[in-house]
Design a protein around this motif. Sequence first.
Motif, PDB file in Angstrom:
ATOM      1  N   PRO A 116     106.149 124.025  28.521  1.00 15.76           N
ATOM      2  CA  PRO A 116     105.753 125.442  28.601  1.00 15.76           C
ATOM      3  C   PRO A 116     104.511 125.713  29.447  1.00 15.76           C
ATOM      4  CG  PRO A 116     106.435 124.908  26.365  1.00 15.76           C
ATOM      5  CD  PRO A 116     106.396 123.610  27.124  1.00 15.76           C
ATOM      6  N   ALA A 117     103.580 124.753  29.503  1.00 11.36           N
ATOM      7  CA  ALA A 117     102.364 124.963  30.293  1.00 11.36           C
ATOM      8  C   ALA A 117     102.598 124.736  31.784  1.00 11.36           C
ATOM      9  CB  ALA A 117     101.256 124.035  29.802  1.00 11.36           C
ATOM     10  N   TYR A 118     103.745 124.159  32.151  1.00  7.41           N
ATOM     11  CA  TYR A 118     104.073 123.888  33.560  1.00  7.41           C
ATOM     12  C   TYR A 118     102.959 123.111  34.273  1.00  7.41           C
ATOM     13  CZ  TYR A 118     107.555 127.639  32.883  1.00  7.41           C
ATOM     14  OH  TYR A 118     108.587 128.429  32.432  1.00  7.41           O
ATOM     15  N   ASP A 119     102.337 122.162  33.563  1.00  7.66           N
ATOM     16  CA  ASP A 119     101.166 121.490  34.131  1.00  7.66           C
ATOM     17  C   ASP A 119     101.302 119.974  34.257  1.00  7.66           C
ATOM     18  OD1 ASP A 119     101.146 120.850  31.431  1.00  7.66           O
ATOM     19  OD2 ASP A 119      99.012 121.301  31.143  1.00  7.66           O
ATOM     20  N   ARG A 120     102.451 119.409  33.871  1.00  9.72           N
ATOM     21  CA  ARG A 120     102.559 117.949  33.864  1.00  9.72           C
ATOM     22  C   ARG A 120     104.024 117.522  33.855  1.00  9.72           C
ATOM     23  NH1 ARG A 120     101.556 119.856  28.816  1.00  9.72           N
ATOM     24  NH2 ARG A 120     102.719 118.981  27.045  1.00  9.72           N
ATOM     25  N   ILE A 121     104.206 116.221  34.032  1.00  9.29           N
ATOM     26  CA  ILE A 121     105.529 115.605  33.880  1.00  9.29           C
ATOM     27  C   ILE A 121     105.479 114.716  32.651  1.00  9.29           C
ATOM     28  CG2 ILE A 121     107.188 113.996  34.868  1.00  9.29           C
ATOM     29  CD1 ILE A 121     106.347 115.099  37.624  1.00  9.29           C
ATOM     30  N   GLU A 122     106.372 114.983  31.749  1.00  6.97           N
ATOM     31  CA  GLU A 122     106.412 114.331  30.452  1.00  6.97           C
ATOM     32  C   GLU A 122     107.723 113.561  30.308  1.00  6.97           C
ATOM     33  OE1 GLU A 122     105.263 116.596  26.617  1.00  6.97           O
ATOM     34  OE2 GLU A 122     107.473 116.540  26.621  1.00  6.97           O
ATOM     35  N   LEU A 123     107.642 112.337  29.798  1.00  9.53           N
ATOM     36  CA  LEU A 123     108.820 111.515  29.556  1.00  9.53           C
ATOM     37  C   LEU A 123     108.862 111.096  28.096  1.00  9.53           C
ATOM     38  CD1 LEU A 123     108.735 109.019  32.598  1.00  9.53           C
ATOM     39  CD2 LEU A 123     109.997 111.171  32.429  1.00  9.53           C
ATOM     40  N   ARG A 124     110.075 110.871  27.615  1.00 11.51           N
ATOM     41  CA  ARG A 124     110.274 110.223  26.330  1.00 11.51           C
ATOM     42  C   ARG A 124     111.550 109.404  26.424  1.00 11.51           C
ATOM     43  NH1 ARG A 124     111.057 115.154  22.135  1.00 11.51           N
ATOM     44  NH2 ARG A 124     109.476 116.166  23.437  1.00 11.51           N
ATOM     45  N   ARG A 125     111.713 108.428  25.539  1.00 15.70           N
ATOM     46  CA  ARG A 125     112.941 107.631  25.535  1.00 15.70           C
ATOM     47  C   ARG A 125     113.305 107.243  24.111  1.00 15.70           C
ATOM     48  NH1 ARG A 125     112.089 101.391  27.703  1.00 15.70           N
ATOM     49  NH2 ARG A 125     110.761 100.665  25.987  1.00 15.70           N
ATOM     50  N   ALA A 126     114.613 106.973  23.912  1.00 13.88           N
ATOM     51  CA  ALA A 126     115.117 106.575  22.601  1.00 13.88           C
ATOM     52  C   ALA A 126     116.442 105.864  22.790  1.00 13.88           C
ATOM     53  CB  ALA A 126     115.278 107.788  21.691  1.00 13.88           C
ATOM     54  N   ARG A 127     116.844 105.147  21.766  1.00 10.90           N
ATOM     55  CA  ARG A 127     118.129 104.436  21.804  1.00 10.90           C
ATOM     56  C   ARG A 127     119.314 105.358  21.581  1.00 10.90           C
ATOM     57  NH1 ARG A 127     118.137  99.421  24.211  1.00 10.90           N
ATOM     58  NH2 ARG A 127     116.341  98.206  23.509  1.00 10.90           N
ATOM     59  N   THR A 128     119.061 106.533  21.005  1.00 10.16           N
ATOM     60  CA  THR A 128     120.127 107.492  20.730  1.00 10.16           C
ATOM     61  C   THR A 128     119.713 108.873  21.227  1.00 10.16           C
ATOM     62  OG1 THR A 128     119.280 108.108  18.556  1.00 10.16           O
ATOM     63  CG2 THR A 128     120.798 106.212  18.659  1.00 10.16           C
ATOM     64  N   ILE A 129     120.697 109.730  21.398  1.00  7.07           N
ATOM     65  CA  ILE A 129     120.403 111.112  21.775  1.00  7.07           C
ATOM     66  C   ILE A 129     119.562 111.782  20.699  1.00  7.07           C
ATOM     67  CG2 ILE A 129     121.412 113.389  22.142  1.00  7.07           C
ATOM     68  CD1 ILE A 129     121.789 111.718  24.568  1.00  7.07           C
ATOM     69  N   ASP A 130     119.972 111.656  19.452  1.00  8.82           N
ATOM     70  CA  ASP A 130     119.225 112.293  18.369  1.00  8.82           C
ATOM     71  C   ASP A 130     117.802 111.756  18.294  1.00  8.82           C
ATOM     72  OD1 ASP A 130     121.388 113.852  17.700  1.00  8.82           O
ATOM     73  OD2 ASP A 130     122.046 112.579  16.034  1.00  8.82           O
ATOM     74  N   GLY A 131     117.626 110.496  18.634  1.00  9.56           N
ATOM     75  CA  GLY A 131     116.298 109.892  18.576  1.00  9.56           C
ATOM     76  C   GLY A 131     115.312 110.497  19.554  1.00  9.56           C
ATOM     77  N   LEU A 132     115.813 111.154  20.591  1.00 13.28           N
ATOM     78  CA  LEU A 132     114.916 111.790  21.555  1.00 13.28           C
ATOM     79  C   LEU A 132     114.087 112.905  20.922  1.00 13.28           C
ATOM     80  CD1 LEU A 132     117.278 112.026  24.657  1.00 13.28           C
ATOM     81  CD2 LEU A 132     115.253 110.567  24.446  1.00 13.28           C
ATOM     82  N   ALA A 191     111.051 111.227  19.468  1.00 18.87           N
ATOM     83  CA  ALA A 191     110.454 110.147  20.257  1.00 18.87           C
ATOM     84  C   ALA A 191     109.067 110.524  20.752  1.00 18.87           C
ATOM     85  CB  ALA A 191     111.359 109.809  21.441  1.00 18.87           C
ATOM     86  N   GLU A 192     108.218 109.509  20.932  1.00 22.52           N
ATOM     87  CA  GLU A 192     106.880 109.725  21.482  1.00 22.52           C
ATOM     88  C   GLU A 192     106.984 110.304  22.884  1.00 22.52           C
ATOM     89  OE1 GLU A 192     102.936 107.108  22.823  1.00 22.52           O
ATOM     90  OE2 GLU A 192     104.812 106.118  22.230  1.00 22.52           O
ATOM     91  N   THR A 193     106.133 111.266  23.181  1.00 23.29           N
ATOM     92  CA  THR A 193     106.094 111.835  24.518  1.00 23.29           C
ATOM     93  C   THR A 193     104.917 111.251  25.280  1.00 23.29           C
ATOM     94  OG1 THR A 193     104.780 113.728  23.790  1.00 23.29           O
ATOM     95  CG2 THR A 193     107.176 113.977  23.769  1.00 23.29           C
ATOM     96  N   VAL A 194     105.158 110.942  26.542  1.00 23.05           N
ATOM     97  CA  VAL A 194     104.128 110.359  27.399  1.00 23.05           C
ATOM     98  C   VAL A 194     104.003 111.214  28.652  1.00 23.05           C
ATOM     99  CG1 VAL A 194     103.438 108.342  28.739  1.00 23.05           C
ATOM    100  CG2 VAL A 194     104.601 108.038  26.542  1.00 23.05           C
ATOM    101  N   SER A 195     102.806 111.655  28.948  1.00 26.18           N
ATOM    102  CA  SER A 195     102.556 112.405  30.179  1.00 26.18           C
ATOM    103  C   SER A 195     102.242 111.402  31.288  1.00 26.18           C
ATOM    104  CB  SER A 195     101.388 113.380  29.994  1.00 26.18           C
ATOM    105  OG  SER A 195     101.702 114.346  29.019  1.00 26.18           O
ATOM    106  N   VAL A 196     103.150 111.293  32.250  1.00 19.36           N
ATOM    107  CA  VAL A 196     102.998 110.270  33.290  1.00 19.36           C
ATOM    108  C   VAL A 196     102.351 110.808  34.559  1.00 19.36           C
ATOM    109  CG1 VAL A 196     104.942 108.931  32.402  1.00 19.36           C
ATOM    110  CG2 VAL A 196     105.343 110.643  34.203  1.00 19.36           C
ATOM    111  N   TRP A 197     102.261 112.133  34.682  1.00 21.25           N
ATOM    112  CA  TRP A 197     101.632 112.729  35.868  1.00 21.25           C
ATOM    113  C   TRP A 197     101.139 114.122  35.506  1.00 21.25           C
ATOM    114  CZ3 TRP A 197     102.442 116.975  39.127  1.00 21.25           C
ATOM    115  CH2 TRP A 197     101.800 116.919  40.374  1.00 21.25           C
ATOM    116  N   HIS A 198      99.915 114.434  35.913  1.00 21.50           N
ATOM    117  CA  HIS A 198      99.346 115.767  35.718  1.00 21.50           C
ATOM    118  C   HIS A 198      99.104 116.414  37.078  1.00 21.50           C
ATOM    119  CE1 HIS A 198      98.506 114.214  31.672  1.00 21.50           C
ATOM    120  NE2 HIS A 198      98.343 115.469  31.298  1.00 21.50           N
TER     121      HIS A 198
END
Length: 315
Positions: A31-47, A50-57
Motif C-alpha cells: 500500500p505504501a508503494y515504497d519497496r519490493i517485498e518477498l515471501r515464500r512458503a511450501r504451500t499456497i496457504d502458507g504464503l 509467511a515472513e515478509t522480507v523487504s529486499v529493495w527500498h
Amino acid sequence: MSILKPLIEQRADPFIYKHSDGFYYFTASVPAYDRIELRRARTIDGLASAETVSVWHKPDTGPYSELIWAPEIHFNEGAWYVYFAAAPSREIKDDLFQHRMYAIRCKDDNPLTGEWEFMGQIDTGIDTFCLDATTFTHKGQLYYMWAQKEEDIPGNSNLLIATMENPWTLSSEPVRLTIPEFEWECRGFMVNEGPAVLQRNGKVFVTYSASATDENYAMGLLWADQDADLMDPASWHKSAKPVLVSEPKDEVFGPGHNSFTVAEDDESVLLVYHARTYTEIEGDPLWDPNRHTYVKHLRWDEDGMPVFGKASRDE
C-alpha cells in the motif's frame, strides 16, 4: 460453493511463482508503494502467514523514487529478477504518473536472504509511461511483455511484446498486440495492462486487465497457437468479452492484474488476482489500500480454452 476469502489482504497486483526448490514465492504492490517485498512458503496457504522480507527500498529522490508498482519475481537464465515500475520524484516531474520499468537481480539461491543489485531501466525505445512487465520463455526465446502509452494511440496504455537479449535488455523493436477498443476496456480509463502468460494445450494465453481500477476493472484474454510467430500481431486472437468481472452480489469488485501458478500437484493451474470487497472509495482508487490477493482454480473447456468462472467463487 461459498464465497472466496482473500488469501492475503492489502496486496495488489499479486504474483506467485513456484520454483524448482519446491517453494512458492510471492510479491505484490504494497500500500505504501515504497519497496519490493518477498515471501515464500511450501504451500499456497502458507504464503498468508509467511515472513515478509523487504529486499529493495526506493531511494528518496531520483527517476525511480516514487510509486513502486506491480513487482514480479522471475527466475531467468540462472538468476532471480524482479521487474517493477517506478515513477520519478517531483523535482524531476510534476506529474508523478510518469513510470518507467526497472529490474533488480539476485544470484543467490534464496532471494529472500540473498544480495540484490539494481540492473537499471528496461529501455523499450519508447520514452512514455509504461508499467506491468512480465517475462516468459517460449521455444528457447525469452520474451518481455508490458503495458505502455503510445502517443499516436488514444488511451492510457496498450500491450506490447519484444524479444530479449538477456533478462534486462530487449533485442527487438516493440510490437503492439492489443489496444483498448471494447466498451468494457474503456470505463473510466482506456487501459490494457497487467499481462500474464500461460502456456497450455498447444496455445500461449495472455490475460490482461482493462478500465479504471475501481469496480469497472476486468480481465481480458488473448491467445496464439504455440507454433505461431508470437511477434506477429496477426498470430493473436482476442476475446470480445471479458473473462473475469466484478460480482456485486458476492461483494467482490474489480478483479484483475492476475498471475498464474500451479497447485501443489504441479499440474492444476491456479489463477491469482486482486479484488476489493466494496465500491465506496474516497478519492483516487489507487490510494485505497484494500485490494486483496485471491487465488482460485482455473478450469478448461473441451476445446482446451481456459474457463475463469466467477471472481468470487472457486467454481
